[in-house]
Design an enzyme around this catalytic site. Structure first.
Site, PDB file in Angstrom:
ATOM      1  N   GLY A  14      -7.263  -3.358   1.929  1.00 21.82           N
ATOM      2  CA  GLY A  14      -6.783  -2.419   0.906  1.00 21.82           C
ATOM      3  C   GLY A  14      -7.826  -2.155  -0.169  1.00 21.82           C
ATOM      4  N   GLY A  16      -7.284  -0.378  -3.049  1.00 21.27           N
ATOM      5  CA  GLY A  16      -6.630   0.088  -4.277  1.00 21.27           C
ATOM      6  C   GLY A  16      -7.225  -0.659  -5.464  1.00 21.27           C
ATOM      7  N   PHE A  17      -6.476  -0.706  -6.569  1.00 22.19           N
ATOM      8  CA  PHE A  17      -6.968  -1.407  -7.776  1.00 22.19           C
ATOM      9  C   PHE A  17      -7.307  -2.860  -7.453  1.00 22.19           C
ATOM     10  CE2 PHE A  17      -4.387   1.919  -9.758  1.00 22.19           C
ATOM     11  CZ  PHE A  17      -5.237   2.351 -10.747  1.00 22.19           C
ATOM     12  N   VAL A  82      -5.086  -1.572   9.299  1.00 24.45           N
ATOM     13  CA  VAL A  82      -4.736  -2.932   9.727  1.00 24.45           C
ATOM     14  C   VAL A  82      -3.308  -2.928  10.266  1.00 24.45           C
ATOM     15  CG1 VAL A  82      -4.345  -5.299   8.908  1.00 24.45           C
ATOM     16  CG2 VAL A  82      -6.331  -3.995   8.097  1.00 24.45           C
ATOM     17  N   GLU A 173       7.809  10.945 -15.884  1.00 23.64           N
ATOM     18  CA  GLU A 173       6.551  11.692 -16.039  1.00 23.64           C
ATOM     19  C   GLU A 173       6.567  12.947 -15.168  1.00 23.64           C
ATOM     20  OE1 GLU A 173       3.489   8.715 -15.314  1.00 23.64           O
ATOM     21  OE2 GLU A 173       3.414   8.267 -17.459  1.00 23.64           O
ATOM     22  N   ASP A 303       0.260  -4.836  -5.769  1.00 22.54           N
ATOM     23  CA  ASP A 303       1.647  -4.451  -5.468  1.00 22.54           C
ATOM     24  C   ASP A 303       2.228  -5.174  -4.259  1.00 22.54           C
ATOM     25  OD1 ASP A 303       1.644  -2.665  -7.533  1.00 22.54           O
ATOM     26  OD2 ASP A 303       2.117  -0.901  -6.315  1.00 22.54           O
TER      27      ASP A 303
HETATM   28  C1  LIG Z   1       3.231   7.714  -9.036  1.00 24.55           C
HETATM   29  C2  LIG Z   1       2.754   6.398  -9.605  1.00 24.55           C
HETATM   30  C3  LIG Z   1       2.416   6.304 -10.948  1.00 24.55           C
HETATM   31  C4  LIG Z   1       1.949   5.099 -11.493  1.00 24.55           C
HETATM   32  N1  LIG Z   1       1.598   5.043 -12.803  1.00 24.55           N
HETATM   33  C5  LIG Z   1       1.053   3.917 -13.302  1.00 24.55           C
HETATM   34  C6  LIG Z   1       0.579   3.858 -14.651  1.00 24.55           C
HETATM   35  O1  LIG Z   1       0.692   4.842 -15.392  1.00 24.55           O
HETATM   36  N2  LIG Z   1       0.013   2.728 -15.076  1.00 24.55           N
HETATM   37  C7  LIG Z   1      -0.124   1.632 -14.274  1.00 24.55           C
HETATM   38  O2  LIG Z   1      -0.686   0.599 -14.719  1.00 24.55           O
HETATM   39  N3  LIG Z   1       0.328   1.638 -13.009  1.00 24.55           N
HETATM   40  C8  LIG Z   1       0.904   2.752 -12.506  1.00 24.55           C
HETATM   41  N4  LIG Z   1       1.352   2.785 -11.214  1.00 24.55           N
HETATM   42  C9  LIG Z   1       1.280   1.553 -10.413  1.00 24.55           C
HETATM   43  C10 LIG Z   1      -0.107   1.345  -9.854  1.00 24.55           C
HETATM   44  O3  LIG Z   1      -0.626   2.533  -9.335  1.00 24.55           O
HETATM   45  C11 LIG Z   1      -0.014   0.268  -8.775  1.00 24.55           C
HETATM   46  O4  LIG Z   1       0.531  -0.885  -9.355  1.00 24.55           O
HETATM   47  C12 LIG Z   1      -1.383  -0.023  -8.205  1.00 24.55           C
HETATM   48  O5  LIG Z   1      -1.888   1.102  -7.527  1.00 24.55           O
HETATM   49  C13 LIG Z   1      -1.329  -1.210  -7.247  1.00 24.55           C
HETATM   50  O6  LIG Z   1      -2.621  -1.441  -6.786  1.00 24.55           O
HETATM   51  P1  LIG Z   1      -2.829  -2.104  -5.370  1.00 24.55           P
HETATM   52  O7  LIG Z   1      -4.302  -2.246  -5.179  1.00 24.55           O
HETATM   53  O8  LIG Z   1      -1.998  -3.310  -5.234  1.00 24.55           O
HETATM   54  O9  LIG Z   1      -2.237  -1.075  -4.334  1.00 24.55           O
HETATM   55  P2  LIG Z   1      -2.663   0.421  -4.016  1.00 24.55           P
HETATM   56  O10 LIG Z   1      -3.324   1.052  -5.174  1.00 24.55           O
HETATM   57  O11 LIG Z   1      -1.463   1.058  -3.433  1.00 24.55           O
HETATM   58  O12 LIG Z   1      -3.759   0.242  -2.882  1.00 24.55           O
HETATM   59  C14 LIG Z   1      -3.423  -0.237  -1.612  1.00 24.55           C
HETATM   60  C15 LIG Z   1      -4.481   0.230  -0.647  1.00 24.55           C
HETATM   61  O13 LIG Z   1      -4.220  -0.370   0.626  1.00 24.55           O
HETATM   62  C16 LIG Z   1      -4.437   0.574   1.651  1.00 24.55           C
HETATM   63  N5  LIG Z   1      -3.621   0.183   2.791  1.00 24.55           N
HETATM   64  C17 LIG Z   1      -2.280   0.048   2.836  1.00 24.55           C
HETATM   65  N6  LIG Z   1      -1.886  -0.337   4.065  1.00 24.55           N
HETATM   66  C18 LIG Z   1      -3.013  -0.447   4.797  1.00 24.55           C
HETATM   67  C19 LIG Z   1      -3.254  -0.808   6.157  1.00 24.55           C
HETATM   68  N7  LIG Z   1      -2.275  -1.123   6.990  1.00 24.55           N
HETATM   69  N8  LIG Z   1      -4.532  -0.813   6.582  1.00 24.55           N
HETATM   70  C20 LIG Z   1      -5.558  -0.482   5.756  1.00 24.55           C
HETATM   71  N9  LIG Z   1      -5.367  -0.138   4.473  1.00 24.55           N
HETATM   72  C21 LIG Z   1      -4.125  -0.116   3.997  1.00 24.55           C
HETATM   73  C22 LIG Z   1      -3.995   1.892   1.019  1.00 24.55           C
HETATM   74  O14 LIG Z   1      -4.588   2.997   1.662  1.00 24.55           O
HETATM   75  C23 LIG Z   1      -4.479   1.733  -0.432  1.00 24.55           C
HETATM   76  O15 LIG Z   1      -5.767   2.244  -0.620  1.00 24.55           O
HETATM   77  C24 LIG Z   1       1.835   3.968 -10.653  1.00 24.55           C
HETATM   78  C25 LIG Z   1       2.191   4.058  -9.300  1.00 24.55           C
HETATM   79  C26 LIG Z   1       2.638   5.254  -8.777  1.00 24.55           C
HETATM   80  C27 LIG Z   1       2.995   5.342  -7.309  1.00 24.55           C
END
Ligand SMILES: Cc1cc2nc3c(=O)[nH]c(=O)nc-3n(C[C@H](O)[C@H](O)[C@H](O)COP(=O)(O)OP(=O)(O)OC[C@H]3O[C@@H](n4cnc5c(N)ncnc54)[C@H](O)[C@@H]3O)c2cc1C
Length: 431
Positions: A14, A16-17, A82, A173, A303
């Site tokens: 992943g 993401g953040f 994955v 929002e 997340d």
């Molecule tokens: C609409 C919306 C608004 C938001 N607003 C805010 C805000 O204002 N402030 C704030 O702090 N937070 C906000 N959030 C929450 C924040 O975006 C999430 O908490 C954050 O993105 C979590 O980060 P992460 O890295 O855990 O997951 P993600 O950012 O979801 O990244 C997960 C990554 O894993 C990859 N992935 C998933 N499954 C697979 C797989 N099987 N194989 C390969 N890759 C995979 C995905 O492509 C993605 O790139 C918001 C969320 C949403 C949906």
């Protein structure tokens, strides 16, 4: 650059953040990192609704992962999905049959929408979780206005009814931004359509909007939304979504072609197959040091995990939690490899905030959640999001200039680009 076999190896699932935060931390040291993501870009989810409502374009909020790690020779990015995870051997398998193993495994695959088994929601509602979701929703919003303009009878069929399910920050929002679009932009774009017939509904089964915020914030947000013309339907559930309507728990129906699902999140499907303990939302239960039980070299961050705070309660699913946890997991991997103890995660609380559109915002900042409204809250929101963007190497310049231009935003990204979302069956066309 190929990996140096003498260095420890880390597989991160992943980008993401959480995943980017972890890989960036490890990139400062001699560690081989393989970062796997199904997309070739990092998407900045907090700004998805701005893309859905044409305030920003996709390239403002998505950045190629290879660009983020261009200067980090020890990080290999692979665009792969994955499908299976073996925590005992720290091996992941991808949909094309490849396997990747590491001395350490970091699970950071985020979430997916939770439709809570609501009939039809999966098929007909628009979630807002990815860049793809945002462009689909944008195409649908502009398409229903085009079709109502071309054939005013469509308004009676619900073309201009927009229903948003879930009154948390995402729903609030999105509702605020759609209302600003309808009130400020559409009348100048559609000269021959009675735009005032647009109805925006915000539905939640709970009794308030922004439930996680203070009581004062609930009232402020509700008042601002109603002032913009958003119709609040609280203490009301959604029992069915169909191609042309939403049925509410009181039995009433709203004819609509645009249902936005901001109703909740759950862990990705593959997490259920991992064989580890799952908590609320099907998320993995992280230990205080961010590893998972009995697997000191496997981390669950962002997340995908319920991460405990100092009282043992799960931290919220927020970008700031994910980014900080990613960096912390990187630090713990380095400590562990050096034979030092892993430290329990300490979250530096940035507070919670939501934009309600057009100068209206609410922020509860810092660990004590000091409450701000209006322009001060908007400034806090801009600051925290700029910090988050720089943490994942996004384009802060475009974001800041959007922020300052916000009041006069032109919604220049209002082109319809997704033909699948723009195709609407009204049930009366000749085939
Ligand atoms: C609409 C919306 C608004 C938001 N607003 C805010 C805000 O204002 N402030 C704030 O702090 N937070 C906000 N959030 C929450 C924040 O975006 C999430 O908490 C954050 O993105 C979590 O980060 P992460 O890295 O855990 O997951 P993600 O950012 O979801 O990244 C997960 C990554 O894993 C990859 N992935 C998933 N499954 C697979 C797989 N099987 N194989 C390969 N890759 C995979 C995905 O492509 C993605 O790139 C918001 C969320 C949403 C949906």
């Amino acid at each position: 650059m190929s990996h140096d076999e003498s260095m420890p190896s880390v597989v991160v699932v992943g980008g993401g953040f959480a995943g980017v935060g972890c890989a960036k931390e490890l990139a400062k040291h001699d560690v081989n990192v393989t970062l796997l993501d199904r997309n070739n870009y990092h998407q900045f989810q907090p700004l998805l609704y701005q893309v859905a409502t044409a305030e920003l374009s996709t390239t403002d909020i998505a950045r190629p992962l290879r660009a983020i790690f261009a200067k980090d020779d020890t990080v290999d990015v692979k665009q792969l999905t994955v499908t299976d995870i073996d925590v005992n051997t720290r091996t992941v398998t991808t949909s094309d049959g490849q396997s990747f193993s590491g001395d350490y495994l970091v699970l950071a695959a985020g979430s997916r929408p939770n439709f809570f088994n609501t009939p039809g929601a999966d098929e007909y509602a628009f979630p807002l979780y990815s860049v793809d979701d945002a462009t689909k929703l944008r195409s649908r919003i502009f398409e229903v206005f085009e079709e109502a303009d071309a054939n005013p009878a469509r308004v009676d069929q619900g073309a201009l009814n927009i229903v948003i399910v879930g009154a948390g920050p995402t729903g609030v929002e999105t509702a605020g931004s759609i209302a600003d679009l309808v009130n400020q932009v559409m009348p100048a774009r559609f000269h021959d359509l009675d735009v005032k017939r647009t109805r925006i509904y915000l539905i939640d089964h709970g009794p308030v909007v922004l439930a996680a915020f203070s009581e004062k914030a609930h009232d402020y947000a509700a008042k601002k939304l109603e002032h913009k013309g958003v119709i609040l339907k609280l203490s009301t559930g959604v029992s069915e979504v169909s191609a042309d309507s939403v049925t509410l728990s009181d039995g009433s129906k709203i004819p609509t072609r645009t249902v936005v699902w901001a109703g909740g999140l759950q862990a990705p499907e593959m997490i259920g197959k991992v064989g580890l303990g799952q908590g609320r939302g099907g998320r993995l239960t992280a230990e205080p040091d961010l590893t998972v039980e009995d697997h000191p070299r496997v981390y669950a961050i962002g997340d995908v995990a319920n991460i405990p705070d100092h009282d043992g309660n799960a931290l919220p699913q927020l970008g700031s939690v994910a980014l900080q946890a990613g960096r912390w997991a990187g630090g713990n991997i380095l400590a562990d490899h050096a034979g030092k103890p892993r430290r329990p995660f300490h979250y530096h609380d940035k507070g919670i905030m939501a934009m309600i559109g057009d100068g209206a915002a609410i922020a509860e900042v810092g660990a004590h959640h000091h409450e701000l409204h209006g322009h001060m809250a908007f400034a806090a929101w801009l600051g925290v999001h700029a910090w988050l963007m720089s943490g994942v190497r996004q384009r802060v310049d475009a974001f800041i200039s959007w922020g300052w231009d916000f009041l006069g935003s032109s919604r220049s990204s209002s082109v319809i680009v997704d033909p699948s979302a723009a195709q609407i069956d009204w049930g009366d066309e000749e085939k």
